[in-house]
Design a protein around this motif. Structure first.
Motif, mmCIF file in Angstrom:
data_model
loop_
_atom_site.group_PDB
_atom_site.id
_atom_site.type_symbol
_atom_site.label_atom_id
_atom_site.label_comp_id
_atom_site.label_asym_id
_atom_site.label_seq_id
_atom_site.Cartn_x
_atom_site.Cartn_y
_atom_site.Cartn_z
ATOM 1 N N GLU A 1 1.077 -0.970 -5.322
ATOM 2 C CA GLU A 1 1.717 0.311 -5.675
ATOM 3 C C GLU A 1 3.133 0.373 -5.098
ATOM 4 O O GLU A 1 3.541 1.349 -4.468
ATOM 5 N N ILE A 2 3.883 -0.651 -5.394
ATOM 6 C CA ILE A 2 5.210 -0.814 -4.793
ATOM 7 C C ILE A 2 6.223 0.196 -5.318
ATOM 8 O O ILE A 2 7.255 0.433 -4.692
ATOM 9 N N GLN A 3 5.939 0.824 -6.446
ATOM 10 C CA GLN A 3 6.899 1.766 -7.025
ATOM 11 C C GLN A 3 7.139 2.976 -6.112
ATOM 12 O O GLN A 3 8.089 3.728 -6.320
ATOM 13 N N ARG A 4 6.315 3.151 -5.097
ATOM 14 C CA ARG A 4 6.488 4.278 -4.181
ATOM 15 C C ARG A 4 7.601 4.040 -3.159
ATOM 16 O O ARG A 4 7.962 4.947 -2.407
ATOM 17 N N VAL A 5 8.144 2.813 -3.119
ATOM 18 C CA VAL A 5 9.211 2.488 -2.161
ATOM 19 C C VAL A 5 10.565 2.588 -2.866
ATOM 20 O O VAL A 5 10.819 1.865 -3.833
ATOM 21 N N PRO A 6 11.444 3.477 -2.403
ATOM 22 C CA PRO A 6 12.783 3.550 -3.007
ATOM 23 C C PRO A 6 13.526 2.223 -2.841
ATOM 24 O O PRO A 6 13.460 1.589 -1.794
ATOM 25 N N GLN A 7 14.217 1.812 -3.869
ATOM 26 C CA GLN A 7 14.992 0.548 -3.877
ATOM 27 C C GLN A 7 14.159 -0.685 -3.529
ATOM 28 O O GLN A 7 14.648 -1.646 -2.933
ATOM 29 N N TRP A 8 12.894 -0.650 -3.900
ATOM 30 C CA TRP A 8 12.052 -1.815 -3.647
ATOM 31 C C TRP A 8 12.554 -3.050 -4.398
ATOM 32 O O TRP A 8 12.334 -4.183 -3.954
ATOM 33 N N GLU A 9 13.256 -2.819 -5.525
ATOM 34 C CA GLU A 9 13.739 -3.948 -6.322
ATOM 35 C C GLU A 9 14.666 -4.856 -5.519
ATOM 36 O O GLU A 9 14.591 -6.083 -5.618
ATOM 37 N N ASP B 1 -0.198 -2.153 1.231
ATOM 38 C CA ASP B 1 -0.631 -1.150 0.256
ATOM 39 C C ASP B 1 0.166 0.120 0.513
ATOM 40 O O ASP B 1 -0.040 0.807 1.522
ATOM 41 N N PHE B 2 1.082 0.443 -0.388
ATOM 42 C CA PHE B 2 2.001 1.558 -0.159
ATOM 43 C C PHE B 2 1.376 2.916 -0.442
ATOM 44 O O PHE B 2 2.047 3.939 -0.327
ATOM 45 N N GLU B 3 0.093 2.926 -0.778
ATOM 46 C CA GLU B 3 -0.651 4.177 -0.842
ATOM 47 C C GLU B 3 -1.157 4.563 0.546
ATOM 48 O O GLU B 3 -1.542 5.709 0.767
ATOM 49 N N LYS B 4 -1.153 3.613 1.487
ATOM 50 C CA LYS B 4 -1.629 3.875 2.845
ATOM 51 C C LYS B 4 -0.536 4.558 3.670
ATOM 52 O O LYS B 4 0.655 4.323 3.479
ATOM 53 N N TYR B 5 -0.996 5.356 4.620
ATOM 54 C CA TYR B 5 -0.064 6.154 5.425
ATOM 55 C C TYR B 5 0.940 5.286 6.171
ATOM 56 O O TYR B 5 2.121 5.640 6.263
ATOM 57 N N GLY C 1 3.582 4.467 3.782
ATOM 58 C CA GLY C 1 3.935 5.490 2.809
ATOM 59 C C GLY C 1 5.354 6.015 2.905
ATOM 60 O O GLY C 1 5.892 6.527 1.925
ATOM 61 N N LYS C 2 5.985 5.919 4.079
ATOM 62 C CA LYS C 2 7.331 6.476 4.266
ATOM 63 C C LYS C 2 8.417 5.399 4.241
ATOM 64 O O LYS C 2 9.565 5.668 4.586
ATOM 65 N N MET C 3 8.059 4.202 3.851
ATOM 66 C CA MET C 3 9.020 3.102 3.896
ATOM 67 C C MET C 3 10.149 3.281 2.878
ATOM 68 O O MET C 3 9.949 3.791 1.781
ATOM 69 N N THR C 4 11.323 2.823 3.281
ATOM 70 C CA THR C 4 12.470 2.703 2.377
ATOM 71 C C THR C 4 12.648 1.234 2.028
ATOM 72 O O THR C 4 11.954 0.360 2.576
ATOM 73 N N GLY C 5 13.562 0.946 1.150
ATOM 74 C CA GLY C 5 13.841 -0.446 0.823
ATOM 75 C C GLY C 5 14.242 -1.247 2.058
ATOM 76 O O GLY C 5 13.822 -2.397 2.237
ATOM 77 N N ASP C 6 15.022 -0.625 2.955
ATOM 78 C CA ASP C 6 15.493 -1.320 4.157
ATOM 79 C C ASP C 6 14.344 -1.600 5.124
ATOM 80 O O ASP C 6 14.217 -2.713 5.656
ATOM 81 N N THR D 1 1.787 -4.772 -7.690
ATOM 82 C CA THR D 1 1.119 -3.923 -8.661
ATOM 83 C C THR D 1 1.879 -2.614 -8.793
ATOM 84 O O THR D 1 2.617 -2.199 -7.890
ATOM 85 N N GLY D 2 1.662 -1.968 -9.934
ATOM 86 C CA GLY D 2 2.245 -0.655 -10.160
ATOM 87 C C GLY D 2 1.450 0.101 -11.204
ATOM 88 O O GLY D 2 0.869 -0.499 -12.109
ATOM 89 N N SER D 3 1.431 1.423 -11.065
ATOM 90 C CA SER D 3 0.652 2.262 -11.966
ATOM 91 C C SER D 3 1.524 3.011 -12.950
ATOM 92 O O SER D 3 1.095 3.992 -13.541
ATOM 93 N N ASN D 4 2.742 2.547 -13.131
ATOM 94 C CA ASN D 4 3.627 3.203 -14.073
ATOM 95 C C ASN D 4 4.554 2.174 -14.684
ATOM 96 O O ASN D 4 5.072 1.307 -13.998
ATOM 97 N N ALA D 5 4.785 2.287 -15.977
ATOM 98 C CA ALA D 5 5.605 1.303 -16.674
ATOM 99 C C ALA D 5 7.065 1.345 -16.248
ATOM 100 O O ALA D 5 7.821 0.436 -16.550
ATOM 101 N N TYR D 6 7.482 2.409 -15.548
ATOM 102 C CA TYR D 6 8.838 2.436 -15.010
ATOM 103 C C TYR D 6 9.050 1.283 -14.038
ATOM 104 O O TYR D 6 10.175 0.902 -13.742
ATOM 105 N N LEU D 7 7.951 0.757 -13.512
ATOM 106 C CA LEU D 7 8.025 -0.420 -12.630
ATOM 107 C C LEU D 7 8.804 -1.543 -13.291
ATOM 108 O O LEU D 7 9.533 -2.286 -12.647
#
Length: 435
Positions: A98-106, A62-66, A69-74, A123-129
């Motif tokens: 809430e994976i959209q919080r991770v840069p370069q998660w794709e 859960d990327f809302e958890k601390y 929360g600071k993860m990068t794609g790597d 899951t994601g809370s924004n259609a930019y996902l």
């Protein structure tokens, strides 16, 4: 009414995930924040465990958890790879909330899909996902499950109410609800509570207490505006954003031209550019409206020419995803009850899998044209069919449609007649419950 903190099932959505279990597409659950996406992933993981999948085969993040929360794609990629079982025949089940919080998660998710024997749920809370960039990565190899706040039926279930049907003294059938303590509630009373508090699942945890509900809704609204809109830097003016939100919330179910929103705000004294004394451009307003659509707080219904069989470019209608949020924004009030009812019906049709448009027939309007595969329905929504003038007004557009698809009028007071020349007149509460 009694509430419980036990995780309650959302079978409509859970069954969709189960249907796609162990298939190649990435399962993507989208929807406004706090509508139940995280709980849905937990329910799916619980289903897997109950069907024999071992804990070590399941990775939940859960990327809302601390801690995440600071993860990068790597670092995201490394964390998952370190927890993959060495036996390639053991399928892994990956849940990313809430994976959209991770840069370069794709990049990471696409690598998991290609490299591992795995089943992926995100899951994601924004259609930019599901932006064009991500669609390119997966080349159509994903299935989207669009999640909404609670339907009226789910609202009843979440508040531990049991529907009962009794026979009145004159033989008429009557619905009522009973809670776990045996307290009885009138059908209309429960529906009014739904229209007042809305369908955010968290309401059932705090109970139908107005002060607590407003605190919860304030948190949802603030998070959507900050994390899913302003932090994305798609729009930059929080005051203009708030004014457009308030305008759209106050005008649900009304024909709106985006090009005129800025002018209306200025004319009504709600907005003023102190330097130019002018309204924001149509392009600017459209950017803000698009941001609200992308965050799933509002949905757009386009107009469809029923006779010309073509979508029209002007005067869309907008509906707010949860009536409780509207009440939080505008205050609890009794006016606009017709549009509120229309809002509820719109999202119920979306839940039932229909594509929904506003119908134009000659110079008249049909509230909804609902289409799904070979199924089509024309629906009018009104508070009451008891007055002759209202009855004639609601019937007229449907009577102008010459095809044989189902035509329905939904209201709180359908009147004595159940059908007018093949046009059904149904109680909207019964219609909401009969699914």
């Amino acid at each position: 009414m009694i509430s419980t903190n036990k995780l309650k099932k959302r079978n409509v959505y859970l069954n969709k995930l189960i249907q796609f279990q162990d298939t190649e597409p990435v399962k993507v659950v989208t929807g406004i924040r706090r509508c139940g996406k995280s709980s849905l992933l937990k329910l799916m993981a619980e289903h897997l465990r109950n069907s024999g999948i071992k804990d070590e085969q399941i990775i939940e993040m859960d990327f809302e958890k601390y801690e995440f929360g600071k993860m990068t794609g790597d670092s995201f990629y490394k964390y998952v790879k370190e927890r993959i079982l060495p036996d390639p025949n053991k399928r892994m089940y990956l849940f990313f909330d809430e994976i959209q919080r991770v840069p370069q998660w794709e990049d990471a998710v696409n690598s998991f899909r290609v490299e591992l024997n795995c089943d992926i749920y995100i899951t994601g809370s924004n259609a930019y996902l599901l932006s064009s960039e991500y669609a390119t990565y997966l080349a159509g190899r994903y299935v989207e499950i669009k999640m909404l706040p609670l339907s009226f039926s789910e609202f009843i279930y979440f508040h531990d109410l049991r529907l009962e049907e009794i026979t009145g003294v004159l033989g008429q059938k009557k619905k009522q609800f009973r809670d776990k303590n045996g307290v009885l509630y009138d059908l209309n009373e429960v529906f009014e509570a739904y229209l007042r508090f809305g369908g955010m699942p968290g309401i059932s945890e705090v109970g139908l207490d107005q002060e607590k509900a407003l605190v919860l809704l304030d948190g949802i609204y603030s998070t959507v505006v900050m994390r899913d809109i302003l932090e994305k830097k798609v729009v930059s003016d929080p005051i203009l954003l708030r004014k457009i939100i308030m305008f759209l919330a106050d005008n649900i179910g009304s024909n709106i031209s985006v090009s005129s929103i800025g002018n209306v705000l200025v004319n009504e004294g709600l907005l003023e550019d102190r330097r130019k004394k002018s309204a924001p451009s149509a392009h600017t307003v459209q950017t803000y409206v698009n941001a609200l659509l992308e965050s799933y707080i509002f949905y757009e219904a386009k107009r469809f020419d029923i006779k010309g069989k073509d979508f029209l470019r002007t005067l869309s209608k907008y509906y707010i995803v949860d009536i409780g949020l509207r009440n939080y924004l505008l205050g609890f009030r009794d006016r606009d009850s017709g549009h509120i009812l229309e809002n509820v019906v719109y999202f119920e049709l979306i839940r039932r899998g229909y594509d929904v448009a506003i119908g134009k027939v000659d110079k008249s309007e049909v509230d909804f044209v609902a289409t799904k595969a070979d199924d089509k329905k024309y629906i009018q929504v009104t508070e009451s069919m008891l007055e002759k003038t209202v009855c004639e007004r609601e019937l007229a557009p449907l009577q102008r449609i010459n095809d044989n698809y189902e035509k329905i009028i939904l209201s709180l007071n359908p009147g004595i007649e159940s059908s007018y020349e093949g046009i059904k007149s149904l109680n909207v509460i019964d219609w909401l419950l009969n699914f």
